[in-house]
Scaffold this active site. Structure first.
Site, PDB file in Angstrom:
ATOM      1  N   TRP A  64     -20.203  11.619 -18.265  1.00 53.89           N
ATOM      2  CA  TRP A  64     -19.640  12.074 -19.540  1.00 53.89           C
ATOM      3  C   TRP A  64     -20.849  12.435 -20.382  1.00 53.89           C
ATOM      4  O   TRP A  64     -21.621  11.565 -20.767  1.00 53.89           O
ATOM      5  CB  TRP A  64     -18.813  10.966 -20.193  1.00 53.89           C
ATOM      6  CG  TRP A  64     -18.078  11.447 -21.416  1.00 53.89           C
ATOM      7  CD1 TRP A  64     -16.865  12.060 -21.452  1.00 53.89           C
ATOM      8  CD2 TRP A  64     -18.512  11.325 -22.778  1.00 53.89           C
ATOM      9  NE1 TRP A  64     -16.520  12.345 -22.756  1.00 53.89           N
ATOM     10  CE2 TRP A  64     -17.504  11.911 -23.584  1.00 53.89           C
ATOM     11  CE3 TRP A  64     -19.640  10.793 -23.399  1.00 53.89           C
ATOM     12  CZ2 TRP A  64     -17.603  11.976 -24.981  1.00 53.89           C
ATOM     13  CZ3 TRP A  64     -19.740  10.865 -24.783  1.00 53.89           C
ATOM     14  CH2 TRP A  64     -18.725  11.447 -25.557  1.00 53.89           C
ATOM     15  N   ASN A  69     -25.922   5.083 -17.551  1.00 52.56           N
ATOM     16  CA  ASN A  69     -24.802   5.136 -18.492  1.00 52.56           C
ATOM     17  C   ASN A  69     -25.321   4.601 -19.814  1.00 52.56           C
ATOM     18  O   ASN A  69     -25.985   3.571 -19.833  1.00 52.56           O
ATOM     19  CB  ASN A  69     -23.654   4.257 -17.969  1.00 52.56           C
ATOM     20  CG  ASN A  69     -22.497   4.165 -18.952  1.00 52.56           C
ATOM     21  OD1 ASN A  69     -22.252   5.086 -19.715  1.00 52.56           O
ATOM     22  ND2 ASN A  69     -21.792   3.051 -18.920  1.00 52.56           N
ATOM     23  N   GLY A  70     -25.028   5.298 -20.922  1.00 51.26           N
ATOM     24  CA  GLY A  70     -25.489   4.830 -22.225  1.00 51.26           C
ATOM     25  C   GLY A  70     -26.394   5.855 -22.870  1.00 51.26           C
ATOM     26  O   GLY A  70     -26.407   7.024 -22.489  1.00 51.26           O
ATOM     27  N   GLU A  78      -4.527  14.476 -27.359  1.00 51.14           N
ATOM     28  CA  GLU A  78      -5.515  14.263 -26.297  1.00 51.14           C
ATOM     29  C   GLU A  78      -5.068  14.846 -24.957  1.00 51.14           C
ATOM     30  O   GLU A  78      -5.904  15.214 -24.141  1.00 51.14           O
ATOM     31  CB  GLU A  78      -5.914  12.792 -26.166  1.00 51.14           C
ATOM     32  CG  GLU A  78      -4.920  11.881 -25.528  1.00 51.14           C
ATOM     33  CD  GLU A  78      -5.425  10.451 -25.376  1.00 51.14           C
ATOM     34  OE1 GLU A  78      -6.588  10.245 -25.049  1.00 51.14           O
ATOM     35  OE2 GLU A  78      -4.617   9.521 -25.613  1.00 51.14           O
ATOM     36  N   GLU A 100       0.541   7.213 -32.972  1.00 51.05           N
ATOM     37  CA  GLU A 100       0.288   7.107 -31.534  1.00 51.05           C
ATOM     38  C   GLU A 100       0.908   8.302 -30.795  1.00 51.05           C
ATOM     39  O   GLU A 100       0.289   8.864 -29.883  1.00 51.05           O
ATOM     40  CB  GLU A 100       0.856   5.774 -31.024  1.00 51.05           C
ATOM     41  CG  GLU A 100       0.771   5.525 -29.535  1.00 51.05           C
ATOM     42  CD  GLU A 100      -0.640   5.529 -28.968  1.00 51.05           C
ATOM     43  OE1 GLU A 100      -1.621   5.581 -29.726  1.00 51.05           O
ATOM     44  OE2 GLU A 100      -0.769   5.507 -27.727  1.00 51.05           O
ATOM     45  N   HIS A 126       4.147  14.159 -50.685  1.00 54.81           N
ATOM     46  CA  HIS A 126       2.902  14.175 -51.466  1.00 54.81           C
ATOM     47  C   HIS A 126       1.923  15.205 -50.914  1.00 54.81           C
ATOM     48  O   HIS A 126       0.729  15.128 -51.188  1.00 54.81           O
ATOM     49  CB  HIS A 126       2.288  12.779 -51.510  1.00 54.81           C
ATOM     50  CG  HIS A 126       3.204  11.774 -52.141  1.00 54.81           C
ATOM     51  ND1 HIS A 126       3.482  11.761 -53.489  1.00 54.81           N
ATOM     52  CD2 HIS A 126       3.966  10.790 -51.603  1.00 54.81           C
ATOM     53  CE1 HIS A 126       4.350  10.805 -53.765  1.00 54.81           C
ATOM     54  NE2 HIS A 126       4.668  10.195 -52.615  1.00 54.81           N
ATOM     55  N   ARG A 157     -14.020   7.637 -16.020  1.00 53.79           N
ATOM     56  CA  ARG A 157     -15.042   7.311 -17.012  1.00 53.79           C
ATOM     57  C   ARG A 157     -15.802   8.544 -17.490  1.00 53.79           C
ATOM     58  O   ARG A 157     -16.577   8.469 -18.444  1.00 53.79           O
ATOM     59  CB  ARG A 157     -16.046   6.305 -16.440  1.00 53.79           C
ATOM     60  CG  ARG A 157     -15.420   4.994 -16.013  1.00 53.79           C
ATOM     61  CD  ARG A 157     -16.477   4.069 -15.467  1.00 53.79           C
ATOM     62  NE  ARG A 157     -17.404   3.654 -16.495  1.00 53.79           N
ATOM     63  CZ  ARG A 157     -17.247   2.617 -17.290  1.00 53.79           C
ATOM     64  NH1 ARG A 157     -16.176   1.866 -17.162  1.00 53.79           N
ATOM     65  NH2 ARG A 157     -18.133   2.312 -18.194  1.00 53.79           N
ATOM     66  N   LYS A 217      -1.365  10.957 -28.591  1.00 55.50           N
ATOM     67  CA  LYS A 217      -1.102  11.268 -27.180  1.00 55.50           C
ATOM     68  C   LYS A 217      -1.011  12.780 -26.972  1.00 55.50           C
ATOM     69  O   LYS A 217      -1.535  13.321 -26.014  1.00 55.50           O
ATOM     70  CB  LYS A 217       0.212  10.611 -26.712  1.00 55.50           C
ATOM     71  CG  LYS A 217       0.123   9.127 -26.477  1.00 55.50           C
ATOM     72  CD  LYS A 217      -0.637   8.811 -25.211  1.00 55.50           C
ATOM     73  CE  LYS A 217      -1.239   7.431 -25.219  1.00 55.50           C
ATOM     74  NZ  LYS A 217      -2.297   7.168 -26.167  1.00 55.50           N
ATOM     75  N   CYS A 256     -19.391   7.496 -18.242  1.00 58.54           N
ATOM     76  CA  CYS A 256     -20.191   7.625 -17.038  1.00 58.54           C
ATOM     77  C   CYS A 256     -19.842   6.471 -16.102  1.00 58.54           C
ATOM     78  O   CYS A 256     -19.734   5.318 -16.519  1.00 58.54           O
ATOM     79  CB  CYS A 256     -21.697   7.611 -17.267  1.00 58.54           C
ATOM     80  SG  CYS A 256     -22.273   8.950 -18.308  1.00 58.54           S
ATOM     81  N   LYS A 276     -12.511   7.470 -20.344  1.00 56.01           N
ATOM     82  CA  LYS A 276     -11.667   6.292 -20.549  1.00 56.01           C
ATOM     83  C   LYS A 276     -12.345   5.239 -21.415  1.00 56.01           C
ATOM     84  O   LYS A 276     -11.742   4.643 -22.281  1.00 56.01           O
ATOM     85  CB  LYS A 276     -11.317   5.698 -19.183  1.00 56.01           C
ATOM     86  CG  LYS A 276     -10.420   4.484 -19.229  1.00 56.01           C
ATOM     87  CD  LYS A 276      -9.027   4.874 -19.629  1.00 56.01           C
ATOM     88  CE  LYS A 276      -8.096   3.691 -19.721  1.00 56.01           C
ATOM     89  NZ  LYS A 276      -6.885   4.046 -20.478  1.00 56.01           N
TER      90      LYS A 276
HETATM   91  O1  M6R Z   1     -10.815   0.551 -24.267  1.00 53.86           O
HETATM   92  P1  M6R Z   1     -10.364   0.604 -25.695  1.00 53.86           P
HETATM   93  O2  M6R Z   1      -8.981   0.103 -25.900  1.00 53.86           O
HETATM   94  O3  M6R Z   1     -11.345  -0.031 -26.645  1.00 53.86           O
HETATM   95  O4  M6R Z   1     -10.342   2.157 -26.059  1.00 53.86           O
HETATM   96  C1  M6R Z   1     -10.090   2.582 -27.365  1.00 53.86           C
HETATM   97  C2  M6R Z   1      -9.811   4.065 -27.414  1.00 53.86           C
HETATM   98  O5  M6R Z   1     -10.924   4.787 -26.956  1.00 53.86           O
HETATM   99  C3  M6R Z   1      -8.587   4.447 -26.571  1.00 53.86           C
HETATM  100  O6  M6R Z   1      -7.450   3.745 -26.956  1.00 53.86           O
HETATM  101  C4  M6R Z   1      -8.302   5.963 -26.690  1.00 53.86           C
HETATM  102  O7  M6R Z   1      -7.910   6.271 -27.988  1.00 53.86           O
HETATM  103  C5  M6R Z   1      -7.243   6.382 -25.670  1.00 53.86           C
HETATM  104  N1  M6R Z   1      -7.733   7.471 -24.881  1.00 53.86           N
HETATM  105  C6  M6R Z   1      -5.975   6.830 -26.293  1.00 53.86           C
HETATM  106  O8  M6R Z   1      -5.015   7.163 -25.346  1.00 53.86           O
END
Ligand code: M6R
Length: 615
Positions: A76, A102-103, A492, A485, A508, A27, A489, A2, A610
């Protein structure tokens, strides 16, 4: 999650608020709304969906552009589905108070029952709306909006940033924060509130950090900050060291593309100024003394998502260079497993935003257990670095795309620097060895640039795979977190099934997934570690024999893998431990291009935000 904006000044508030929201949409983008105060009444407009829907509604509506104070929100969703009704701002029974949040307010159900018992009619499913009605009751008793906010905050449990306007005090915006971000922008004859400085950077670079449990009153003439108890609070002013161009796309179609392209510079910036006049590594900003670092006997890294993958890579560097045992833990799991922490444990919390609630809670738990906590963060003045004993800032600049790219590479630089610094102060590496590795790190911006210059075939490959259902990623040693990683990517951004495996683990179980033409990306370790390298060449042959389509990322000059690669992606040869800096980049480009080919908005992937400020 948010995004929140508040404004008081001489410009049309709606314009300033909408512009601010457009910079905070990363956000959350489930809905957006505004409330503007003019002529003794509030005009509230809100719509489900992205900010574009709100803009459209405002363009067609008869709204007042005379208001000079207002608030806005991009959501969000947590409580209640993302529809118009649950969009913020929320208002009280009379429409005189509007609030954005927010929260999560954990005791909202009890508050809601209580309010309904007193005759209030709540019209949304949100936890936030209760606050609007509680504020209504306080102002009805004659309290100012700021006093009402202070009283109401004392009744709330959970994490919240709240920003409110009241038609009875048209030139005032009131904000409050507990465990959730809120910063003040200080302008000339105008002032701003926002979840992130990006919202007001076009107007001012002077900001104020708000502390925990503080209430801020924003007027044209100035800003007043108190605790929830009403006592004046000390605040910290700072100057933002980047400008509005850093928060814009700069000619790229997506922020993600811009941020991928910015990586050589981000890596260089994070390395800048780390060598002292004596040729030794110096991390002055870190705040932990060399004596404290010499007393450490164990390191635990806590982080989430991409930052967690940076932590997994850090483990290899830390254990190799410092001989200290290092564990890596998902921050969301850390405090629930009774981790063994002592005064000689160093906990390293990695977070781009510095606001991730899971990581923040892990930091607090570690500090309660008397461990030293060092943050690696990108956002200056955010909550995690403020609560850590020390901090190493990455200098990636604002990262706006939801998918983390340049923040990841700079997190790797930060952990390499910390590992080398520990090796230096603890004497596990000679000074010249540390210096040689720093010199090598200094060549990384150019190596990353080289990858970017040769990455076009990766785009073609990604487009050709847009119709696939699944992609697997394999790696060994530091290549394993790179595989994780790459898979994250793709998940998401492209909403595809993607998984990363340690190549040795395949037989395994996961090898059963291999079927004819299944794309499998393999990150091949440097030939400098023949044991690792040869093993993965065998793994590639094993999957190819079972029909996999192999996409192999290997260093220049590695001819041994060529016969087994359906597609070969070359990266510059670098030392094994540093290979993630070059091997991750093609995977970022791959995911971004494949998602775009599938028609997805890579900056705002579905269901995500984010900065994840709820547990
Ligand atoms: O702001 P942060 O680095 O703590 O965020 C952690 C994760 O939420 C963040 O890396 C998330 O996995 C990304 N969207 C990945 O691309």
């Amino acid at each position: 999650m948010c995004g929140i904006v508040g404004y008081v000044g001489s410009q049309p508030a709606l314009d300033v608020v909408i512009d601010g929201l457009s910079r905070l949409e990363y956000r959350g983008y489930d809905s957006a709304g505004t409330a503007v105060s003019a002529d003794g009444k509030l005009t509230v407009t809100k719509r489900a969906g992205k900010l574009a829907n709100l803009r459209e509604a405002l363009a067609g509506a008869d709204h007042s552009d005379t208001g000079r104070s207002g608030i806005g929100h991009t959501r969000w969703a947590t409580h209640g589905p993302p529809n118009d009704r649950n969009a913020h701002p929320h208002t009280d029974c009379t429409g005189a108070v509007a609030v954005v949040h927010n929260g999560i307010i954990e005791n909202f159900a009890a508050l809601r029952l209580e309010l309904e018992g007193r005759g209030h009619e709540l019209s949304s499913d949100t936890d936030t709306e209760a606050v609007a009605h509680l504020l209504e009751e306080e102002v009805a008793k004659g309290a100012s909006l700021a006093d009402a906010m202070r009283r109401v905050c004392l009744r709330l449990e959970g994490a919240f940033t709240l920003v409110a306007v009241y038609s009875g005090e048209p030139d005032l915006v009131v904000g409050a924060r507990r465990n959730s971000p809120l910063v003040v922008g200080v302008g000339a004859g105008e002032n701003f509130l926002a979840s992130d400085v990006a919202a007001f950077i076009a107007h001012t670079r002077d900001a104020i950090e708000l502390g925990q449990d503080q209430v801020v009153e924003l007027r044209r003439s100035g800003v007043t900050v108190t605790g929830f108890d009403g006592k004046p609070a000390d605040v910290k002013e700072y100057h933002v060291d980047w400008d509005v161009s850093a928060a814009e796309k700069g000619g790229h179609d997506y922020f993600m593309l811009k941020e991928i392209a910015e990586q050589p510079r981000a890596v260089a910036e994070t390395l800048l100024g780390r060598i002292g006049a004596d040729g030794r590594l110096s991390l002055d900003e870190m705040r932990l003394t060399d004596d404290e670092l010499r007393d450490i006997d164990k390191i635990i890294i806590v982080a989430c998502g991409t930052a967690y993958h940076a932590g997994l890579i850090a483990k290899y560097a830390i254990e190799h260079w410092t001989q200290l045992p290092c564990e890596v833990e998902l921050a969301s799991e850390f405090r629930y497993r009774d981790p063994i922490l002592t005064r000689s444990t160093l906990v390293i919390a990695i977070s781009q935003s510095g606001e991730t609630m899971d990581t923040l809670m892990a930091v607090r738990h570690a500090r309660e257990q008397r461990a030293s906590v060092l943050g690696i963060c990108n956002v200056n003045g955010s909550t995690i670095p403020r609560e850590c004993d020390g901090v190493l800032y990455t200098h990636a600049g604002p990262e706006i795309a939801v998918a983390s790219t340049k923040a990841f590479l700079t997190q790797l630089i930060a952990v390499y620097l910390i590992a080398l610094y520990l090796a230096q102060v603890r004497g596990t590496k000679w000074g010249d060895e540390v210096f040689a590795m720093i010199q090598l790190l200094g060549t990384m911006p150019q190596k990353v640039e080289q990858v970017l210059e040769t990455v076009e075939p990766v785009r073609d490959l990604a487009r050709s795979l847009a119709g696939e259902r699944c992609v697997l990623f394999l790696g060994r040693h530091v290549g394993f977190p790179v595989a994780l990683e790459g898979a994250l990517k793709l998940k998401e951004l492209a909403y595809m099934h993607a998984e990363g495996f340690a190549a040795g683990e395949l037989k395994h179980g996961p090898i059963a997934l291999i079927e004819q033409d299944l794309p499998v990306v393999v990150i091949v370790p440097s030939r400098a570690r023949p044991v690792l390298h040869d093993k993965i060449v065998s793994n590639i042959q094993e999957i190819r024999a079972r029909g996999a389509r192999t996409i192999v990322i290997a260093e220049e000059g590695d001819e041994a893998v060529a016969p087994y690669a359906d597609t070969l992606i070359r990266v510059p040869a670098v030392p094994t431990l540093l290979q993630p800096l070059v091997a991750t980049v093609p995977l970022q480009v791959f995911a971004c291009e494949l998602a775009t080919a599938r028609g997805h908005d890579v900056d705002q992937p579905r269901n995500l935000a984010k900065s994840v400020t709820v547990e």
